[in-house]
Motif scaffolding. Sequence first.
Motif, PDB file in Angstrom:
ATOM      1  N   SER A 313      -4.339  52.119 -25.673  1.00  0.00           N
ATOM      2  CA  SER A 313      -3.091  52.545 -25.041  1.00  0.00           C
ATOM      3  C   SER A 313      -3.295  52.808 -23.552  1.00  0.00           C
ATOM      4  CB  SER A 313      -2.555  53.802 -25.730  1.00  0.00           C
ATOM      5  OG  SER A 313      -3.492  54.871 -25.635  1.00  0.00           O
ATOM      6  N   VAL A 314      -4.509  53.209 -23.151  1.00  0.00           N
ATOM      7  CA  VAL A 314      -4.790  53.442 -21.731  1.00  0.00           C
ATOM      8  C   VAL A 314      -4.693  52.128 -20.968  1.00  0.00           C
ATOM      9  CG1 VAL A 314      -6.554  54.187 -20.075  1.00  0.00           C
ATOM     10  CG2 VAL A 314      -6.260  55.422 -22.228  1.00  0.00           C
ATOM     11  N   ILE A 315      -5.253  51.059 -21.557  1.00  0.00           N
ATOM     12  CA  ILE A 315      -5.189  49.740 -20.923  1.00  0.00           C
ATOM     13  C   ILE A 315      -3.746  49.250 -20.874  1.00  0.00           C
ATOM     14  CG2 ILE A 315      -5.953  47.348 -21.095  1.00  0.00           C
ATOM     15  CD1 ILE A 315      -8.444  48.335 -22.515  1.00  0.00           C
ATOM     16  N   ASP A 316      -3.030  49.411 -21.996  1.00  0.00           N
ATOM     17  CA  ASP A 316      -1.634  48.965 -22.042  1.00  0.00           C
ATOM     18  C   ASP A 316      -0.787  49.712 -21.012  1.00  0.00           C
ATOM     19  OD1 ASP A 316      -2.241  47.213 -24.081  1.00  0.00           O
ATOM     20  OD2 ASP A 316      -1.661  48.601 -25.674  1.00  0.00           O
ATOM     21  N   SER A 317      -1.053  51.000 -20.863  1.00  0.00           N
ATOM     22  CA  SER A 317      -0.309  51.800 -19.895  1.00  0.00           C
ATOM     23  C   SER A 317      -0.590  51.323 -18.473  1.00  0.00           C
ATOM     24  CB  SER A 317      -0.681  53.275 -20.039  1.00  0.00           C
ATOM     25  OG  SER A 317      -0.038  54.058 -19.063  1.00  0.00           O
ATOM     26  N   PHE A 318      -1.857  51.008 -18.187  1.00  0.00           N
ATOM     27  CA  PHE A 318      -2.226  50.511 -16.862  1.00  0.00           C
ATOM     28  C   PHE A 318      -1.512  49.187 -16.569  1.00  0.00           C
ATOM     29  CE2 PHE A 318      -5.087  47.499 -14.646  1.00  0.00           C
ATOM     30  CZ  PHE A 318      -5.079  48.080 -13.382  1.00  0.00           C
ATOM     31  N   THR A 322       1.459  48.603 -13.719  1.00  0.00           N
ATOM     32  CA  THR A 322       1.218  47.653 -12.637  1.00  0.00           C
ATOM     33  C   THR A 322       2.195  46.494 -12.661  1.00  0.00           C
ATOM     34  OG1 THR A 322      -1.135  48.212 -12.776  1.00  0.00           O
ATOM     35  CG2 THR A 322      -0.552  46.243 -11.522  1.00  0.00           C
ATOM     36  N   LEU A 323       2.441  45.945 -13.849  1.00  0.00           N
ATOM     37  CA  LEU A 323       3.254  44.719 -13.946  1.00  0.00           C
ATOM     38  C   LEU A 323       4.647  44.967 -14.506  1.00  0.00           C
ATOM     39  CD1 LEU A 323       0.574  42.232 -15.363  1.00  0.00           C
ATOM     40  CD2 LEU A 323       1.170  42.676 -12.976  1.00  0.00           C
ATOM     41  N   GLY A 324       4.813  46.082 -15.235  1.00  0.00           N
ATOM     42  CA  GLY A 324       6.109  46.344 -15.869  1.00  0.00           C
ATOM     43  C   GLY A 324       7.289  46.295 -14.914  1.00  0.00           C
ATOM     44  N   PRO A 325       7.182  46.882 -13.718  1.00  0.00           N
ATOM     45  CA  PRO A 325       8.323  46.835 -12.790  1.00  0.00           C
ATOM     46  C   PRO A 325       8.694  45.418 -12.347  1.00  0.00           C
ATOM     47  CG  PRO A 325       6.767  48.560 -12.167  1.00  0.00           C
ATOM     48  CD  PRO A 325       6.098  47.743 -13.227  1.00  0.00           C
ATOM     49  N   ASP A 382      -2.061  45.288   0.552  1.00  0.00           N
ATOM     50  CA  ASP A 382      -2.909  46.401   0.141  1.00  0.00           C
ATOM     51  C   ASP A 382      -4.000  45.884  -0.803  1.00  0.00           C
ATOM     52  OD1 ASP A 382      -4.108  48.674  -0.806  1.00  0.00           O
ATOM     53  OD2 ASP A 382      -2.251  49.675  -1.417  1.00  0.00           O
ATOM     54  N   PRO A 383      -5.276  45.948  -0.417  1.00  0.00           N
ATOM     55  CA  PRO A 383      -6.346  45.416  -1.279  1.00  0.00           C
ATOM     56  C   PRO A 383      -6.440  46.146  -2.617  1.00  0.00           C
ATOM     57  CG  PRO A 383      -7.269  46.640   0.574  1.00  0.00           C
ATOM     58  CD  PRO A 383      -5.809  46.484   0.842  1.00  0.00           C
ATOM     59  N   LEU A 384      -6.101  47.438  -2.653  1.00  0.00           N
ATOM     60  CA  LEU A 384      -6.153  48.176  -3.911  1.00  0.00           C
ATOM     61  C   LEU A 384      -5.103  47.648  -4.879  1.00  0.00           C
ATOM     62  CD1 LEU A 384      -7.322  50.439  -5.624  1.00  0.00           C
ATOM     63  CD2 LEU A 384      -5.694  52.025  -4.541  1.00  0.00           C
ATOM     64  N   PHE A 385      -3.892  47.355  -4.385  1.00  0.00           N
ATOM     65  CA  PHE A 385      -2.852  46.807  -5.252  1.00  0.00           C
ATOM     66  C   PHE A 385      -3.255  45.417  -5.751  1.00  0.00           C
ATOM     67  CE2 PHE A 385       1.087  44.197  -5.599  1.00  0.00           C
ATOM     68  CZ  PHE A 385       1.538  44.751  -6.781  1.00  0.00           C
ATOM     69  N   ARG A 386      -3.840  44.604  -4.874  1.00  0.00           N
ATOM     70  CA  ARG A 386      -4.262  43.261  -5.299  1.00  0.00           C
ATOM     71  C   ARG A 386      -5.346  43.360  -6.376  1.00  0.00           C
ATOM     72  NH1 ARG A 386      -4.292  42.149   0.286  1.00  0.00           N
ATOM     73  NH2 ARG A 386      -6.579  41.963   0.278  1.00  0.00           N
ATOM     74  N   MET A 387      -6.266  44.339  -6.225  1.00  0.00           N
ATOM     75  CA  MET A 387      -7.316  44.501  -7.228  1.00  0.00           C
ATOM     76  C   MET A 387      -6.708  44.943  -8.565  1.00  0.00           C
ATOM     77  SD  MET A 387     -10.602  47.069  -7.296  1.00  0.00           S
ATOM     78  CE  MET A 387      -9.525  48.464  -7.640  1.00  0.00           C
ATOM     79  N   ASN A 388      -5.829  45.955  -8.507  1.00  0.00           N
ATOM     80  CA  ASN A 388      -5.188  46.432  -9.732  1.00  0.00           C
ATOM     81  C   ASN A 388      -4.388  45.325 -10.406  1.00  0.00           C
ATOM     82  OD1 ASN A 388      -6.250  48.969  -9.434  1.00  0.00           O
ATOM     83  ND2 ASN A 388      -4.417  49.825  -8.448  1.00  0.00           N
ATOM     84  N   ALA A 389      -3.656  44.555  -9.585  1.00  0.00           N
ATOM     85  CA  ALA A 389      -2.841  43.476 -10.134  1.00  0.00           C
ATOM     86  C   ALA A 389      -3.716  42.399 -10.765  1.00  0.00           C
ATOM     87  CB  ALA A 389      -1.961  42.879  -9.038  1.00  0.00           C
TER      88      ALA A 389
END
Length: 407
Positions: A313-318, A322-325, A382-389
């Motif tokens: 669920s932690v992975i699904d939440s992440f 990140t992508l849900g919006p 933003d490099p952090l957003f690109r990494m998270n995405a």
Amino acid sequence: MSLTVEEILALPGLADMALRAGARNRHRTVRWSYVAENQGIAGWVMGGELVFVTGINHPRDEANLLQLVEEGSECAIAGLVILTGEAFIQRIPASVTALAEARGLPLIEQPYLLKMVVVTHLIGTALVQMAQTKRSRQDILTQLLSGDYPSLTTARQRAAHLQLPLDSPRRLVALRLSAVSGLFDNHAPQEAERLLQHTRQALQEHLAAWSHARPAALPVVVQGDLFILLLAEQDSLRAELACLYQDLHAIIGDLALFMGLASKVEDCGHYHRALNEARQALEVAENLRPASGLCDFSELGVLRLLQAVGERSVIDSFVQQTLGPLIEPNRKQPHHLVDTLDALLQENGNALKAAQRLNIHRNTVNQRLQRIEQHSGQSLDDPLFRMNASVALLVWRMSEAQRQERP
């Protein structure tokens, strides 16, 4: 332990026995032989028998032989042997051969001049000898896979004696059936268990035949609920495993199957490490459910870190945060923004190449990128957003949910 139909036909002294149909299933295992004395065999076999039909004690016309093929196919016998000659069954009708071929039932012709006592003696003796050989081969491989062996020198000496080609580059594949609980939810326990064991046996036989046809073949090892393949390293291995995965769907029915592929090992001393890698890759495959059914340990990268997260669920939440919006449920194609972000990151931020990848105009990509930033509240610079995405998209691409939701 048992012989296959193909191995029986190759026994010295049985050269006069000829395979007339069902060659695609000649790898079926023969557990014992049975001489059919009754009109039908459905009530007298349990599966895995090599059934002999002589015609001596019961007339065997074309209709009866067709019936035997039908019943043998339904009861999963290993093969049907029809004795032919002048006295009783003079020939095998073409319709019987055609039906056996259609059913995939190995159909063997044996001349009456080849005495049954000779045939059964040769098969019985070979079953005992083959059982001992196969048991020894399995013992060596099991020890190497567990890492529990007296010495590599001894293991290699035994392998050489038993003609096991161990010291060559290998890739280990671990396979496991999944969704077994659904089988027991939808069937009575006895029927569910029967279906499970039947599926496991069919899976093992298919894997054995597939592996046997490859260069420097090694036996399939069954370890608990794992089916383990030790395959010679080849450039086409991934493509061949993809084809195998598709073929296995016809066998496993409502169950699911996943595979974990280890990195290359150079010799048998590293089989234990390879099994551990394949297990880790298999766990990732079962957790993230890639459409291909396969995860390669050497390509897991950050997924190995995600796998260490105890709660899915932690992975699904992440992924959702990140992508849900970016998902637009009221649109005809709600994942356009996600696909566009994926293409942009795949092309290292090059919008022109992303447009080419998506086969759309660059202006369309630019418009979508603006919407991505608006919906996510993040900047693509933003490099952090690109990494998270990138990480979220990696999970997204592999997840079964994504595959089921998208048209």
